[in-house]
Design an enzyme around this catalytic site. Sequence first.
Site, mmCIF file in Angstrom:
data_model
loop_
_atom_site.group_PDB
_atom_site.id
_atom_site.type_symbol
_atom_site.label_atom_id
_atom_site.label_comp_id
_atom_site.label_asym_id
_atom_site.label_seq_id
_atom_site.Cartn_x
_atom_site.Cartn_y
_atom_site.Cartn_z
ATOM 1 N N ASP A 92 11.171 -49.408 -6.929
ATOM 2 C CA ASP A 92 11.822 -50.431 -7.487
ATOM 3 C C ASP A 92 13.475 -49.953 -7.538
ATOM 4 O O ASP A 92 13.673 -48.885 -6.790
ATOM 5 C CB ASP A 92 11.698 -50.533 -9.174
ATOM 6 C CG ASP A 92 10.458 -51.243 -9.529
ATOM 7 O OD1 ASP A 92 9.597 -51.712 -8.269
ATOM 8 O OD2 ASP A 92 9.981 -50.947 -10.277
ATOM 9 N N TYR B 217 4.415 -38.606 -9.158
ATOM 10 C CA TYR B 217 5.885 -39.146 -9.425
ATOM 11 C C TYR B 217 5.921 -38.045 -10.582
ATOM 12 O O TYR B 217 5.350 -37.796 -11.470
ATOM 13 C CB TYR B 217 5.515 -40.283 -10.189
ATOM 14 C CG TYR B 217 5.529 -41.712 -9.273
ATOM 15 C CD1 TYR B 217 6.782 -42.385 -8.677
ATOM 16 C CD2 TYR B 217 4.297 -41.896 -8.928
ATOM 17 C CE1 TYR B 217 6.485 -43.417 -8.032
ATOM 18 C CE2 TYR B 217 4.198 -43.238 -8.021
ATOM 19 C CZ TYR B 217 5.440 -44.035 -7.383
ATOM 20 O OH TYR B 217 5.326 -44.930 -6.669
#
Length: 246
Positions: free
Chosen positions: A53, A111
């Site tokens: 994003d 992540y």
Amino acid sequence: MLKRVFLKIAYDGTNYCGWQIQENGITVEQIINERLTELLGEKIAVIGASRTDSGVHALGNVAVFDTETRIPAEKISFALNQRLPADIRIQESREVAADFHPRHCNSRKTYEYKILNRRFAVPTERLYSHFVYMPLDVEKMKKGAEYIVGEHDFKSFCSSRSQVENTVRTIYKLEIEKEGDMIHMIICGNGFLYNMVRIIAGTLIKVGLNIYPPEHVQEIIEARDRSVAGPKAAACGLTLVGIAYD
């Protein structure tokens, strides 16, 4: 002769509208396509593994592209880095099998989500961590995180804009550690839904603030309803650390 080249890509996502090409702003994919096209003298369109994003960072995103260039695949990283802006750098380039697809192969994505937890923000950390001024109970966050690990339907942790039909994913590990004022959340899974890591982070922050008890995370999973989970934490705290392929 056509060959497929693998790129491992690191970037600071602050100045980009995410990875994927779109009409409303500059993206990482767009910049890489433009610079590769200039370098190789061919129209290049990379295939990316993870569509991060706007504002999200990466140390090891992956992309591939096909080319007829005679430049050795391992040399492309050096030549491309000379053309890229300072906030995007290729970490590795190599030739792979013609049928290798970064999204269709079995992989593990890792992540990191960083939370700065102190009374006042630190300006030099503002682009790379989510700031929370209220004290967080890290031990309770760890207990809440235990419910996330394993194979579950993560529909409660998926933004409503997602069009995906199968919301079952497997999380192999979710570790939370605090170093000084910085809380590090490391999560590894076989795939992630739209905004899933940021919603997990936002939910565990609520656990750390004693708004949710740790066991409420299990109830959120079972509800399969986005409205019962915590808020989506800020994009700047999230970094795609790497993707490991089987």
